[in-house]
Design an enzyme around this catalytic site. Structure first.
Site, mmCIF file in Angstrom:
data_model
loop_
_atom_site.group_PDB
_atom_site.id
_atom_site.type_symbol
_atom_site.label_atom_id
_atom_site.label_comp_id
_atom_site.label_asym_id
_atom_site.label_seq_id
_atom_site.Cartn_x
_atom_site.Cartn_y
_atom_site.Cartn_z
ATOM 1 N N ASP A 49 27.054 26.735 -23.847
ATOM 2 C CA ASP A 49 27.403 28.119 -24.207
ATOM 3 C C ASP A 49 28.451 28.102 -25.334
ATOM 4 O OD1 ASP A 49 29.488 27.253 -22.621
ATOM 5 O OD2 ASP A 49 29.506 28.997 -21.291
ATOM 6 N N SER A 50 28.865 26.891 -25.738
ATOM 7 C CA SER A 50 29.681 26.742 -26.953
ATOM 8 C C SER A 50 28.923 27.268 -28.167
ATOM 9 C CB SER A 50 30.078 25.276 -27.154
ATOM 10 O OG SER A 50 28.933 24.444 -27.159
ATOM 11 N N ASP A 88 23.588 25.513 -20.207
ATOM 12 C CA ASP A 88 24.766 26.151 -19.624
ATOM 13 C C ASP A 88 24.417 27.545 -19.146
ATOM 14 O OD1 ASP A 88 27.007 24.567 -19.594
ATOM 15 O OD2 ASP A 88 27.663 25.132 -21.604
ATOM 16 N N LYS A 118 23.782 23.974 -15.947
ATOM 17 C CA LYS A 118 25.174 23.569 -15.717
ATOM 18 C C LYS A 118 25.994 24.798 -15.353
ATOM 19 C CE LYS A 118 28.006 22.007 -19.170
ATOM 20 N NZ LYS A 118 29.086 23.013 -19.242
ATOM 21 N N GLU A 120 30.079 26.104 -14.191
ATOM 22 C CA GLU A 120 31.487 25.726 -14.137
ATOM 23 C C GLU A 120 32.065 26.064 -12.768
ATOM 24 O OE1 GLU A 120 33.579 27.533 -17.415
ATOM 25 O OE2 GLU A 120 32.210 26.678 -18.901
ATOM 26 N N GLU A 187 36.176 17.922 -18.239
ATOM 27 C CA GLU A 187 36.686 18.315 -19.561
ATOM 28 C C GLU A 187 38.207 18.359 -19.578
ATOM 29 O OE1 GLU A 187 34.687 21.641 -21.365
ATOM 30 O OE2 GLU A 187 36.163 21.783 -22.987
HETATM 31 O O1 KIV Z 1 29.399 24.474 -23.909
HETATM 32 C C1 KIV Z 1 29.544 23.273 -24.158
HETATM 33 O O2 KIV Z 1 29.304 22.796 -25.280
HETATM 34 C C2 KIV Z 1 30.024 22.406 -23.076
HETATM 35 C C3 KIV Z 1 30.432 21.016 -23.440
HETATM 36 C C4 KIV Z 1 31.692 21.037 -24.200
HETATM 37 C C5 KIV Z 1 30.519 20.135 -22.263
HETATM 38 O O3 KIV Z 1 30.097 22.817 -21.972
#
Ligand code: KIV
Length: 269
Positions: A49-50, A88, A118, A120, A187
């Protein structure tokens, strides 16, 4: 099939921890880069989600939406043959209720064809992880600096420096393992803490800013390629300086267009 062309699965990722082979992971948001990562032997392609901070210039990842992650998940999956693809889940798509989580994660799996999601969070997220695993959705956990909680954490700060925080990370990792997660991203935490977490669980840990003792490493592709110049942090190593190359190439194109040097006869029909 040789070991390097055999598709990576959640089982083979777990096996890599047992055999001591380090897991290589990078983010991708599109088919073109995903294909390059796959060809270069990356084990896990993470559709992070980055995308909202790296590609969309947002301040945090909180703005990522389900539709956005489905779009990027689908195009990344189209570029990959061997790697395991993990998407994510965005903020508020899995925290409100287990029913929501099942529906939204199921939708991501169904609409994108990716292999896992994924989430959190630690022990508090374990019942959700269990419910997802029970309906056949593989889950990767994410502990330490969890960017969707950046405001609650008081900023992008190293986690687990205090003894009680470190113990909490270990119990969170154990809770995720017991709930059925197949791997956990760690992280931004001291290397010694990530080592303790890694030794406390049977499932692999994949570090980002968490030192060398994790079972694998992940970086944001655009950061490690030197394309995204907005992030400066100690753990980041830039393996290329692509932003410079892009600017140089674009300037050169501009000069040649203005001077009439492009297109020349070699590039005209
Ligand atoms: O969103 C992302 O890119 C991440 C990584 C930094 C692990 O969760």
């Amino acid at each position: 099939m040789s070991p390097d062309t055999k598709p990576v699965t959640t089982r083979s990722v777990m096996e890599m921890k047992r055999s001591g082979r380090k897991i290589v992971s990078l983010t991708a948001y599109d088919a073109l880069f995903a294909e390059l990562l796959d060809q270069a032997g990356v084990d896990i392609v993470l559709v992070g989600d980055s995308v909202s901070t790296v590609l969309c210039a947002q301040e945090t990842t909180l703005s990522a939406t389900l539709e956005q992650m489905i779009y990027h998940g689908r195009i990344v999956r189209a570029g990959v043959r061997r790697a395991l693809v993990v998407v994510d889940m965005p903020f508020l798509t899995y925290q409100v209720s287990i029913e929501d989580a099942k529906r939204n994660c199921g939708r991501v799996m169904q609409a994108t064809g990716v292999h896992a999601v994924k989430l959190e969070g630690g022990a508090g997220m374990a019942p959700t992880v269990r419910a997802l695993v029970d309906i056949g959705i593989p889950v990767m956990g994410h502990l330490g600096l969890t960017p969707q909680s950046v405001h609650a954490l008081g900023g992008y700060r190293v986690q687990g420096r205090e003894a009680d925080e470190a113990s909490r990370l270990i119990s969170d990792a154990k809770a995720l393992q017991e709930a059925g997660a197949f791997a956990i991203v760690l992280e931004l935490m001291p290397a010694a803490v990530a080592q303790r977490v890694t030794e406390a669980v049977r499932i692999p840990t994949i570090g980002i800013g968490a030192g060398p003792h994790c079972d694998g490493q992940v970086l944001v592709l655009h950061d490690m390629l030197g394309l995204n110049e907005h992030l400066n942090t100690k753990f980041l190593k830039r393996y290329a300086q692509l932003a410079d190359q892009v600017r140089d190439a674009v300037r050169c194109f501009g000069e040649e267009v203005r001077s009439g040097g492009y297109p020349d006869s070699a590039h005209s029909f």
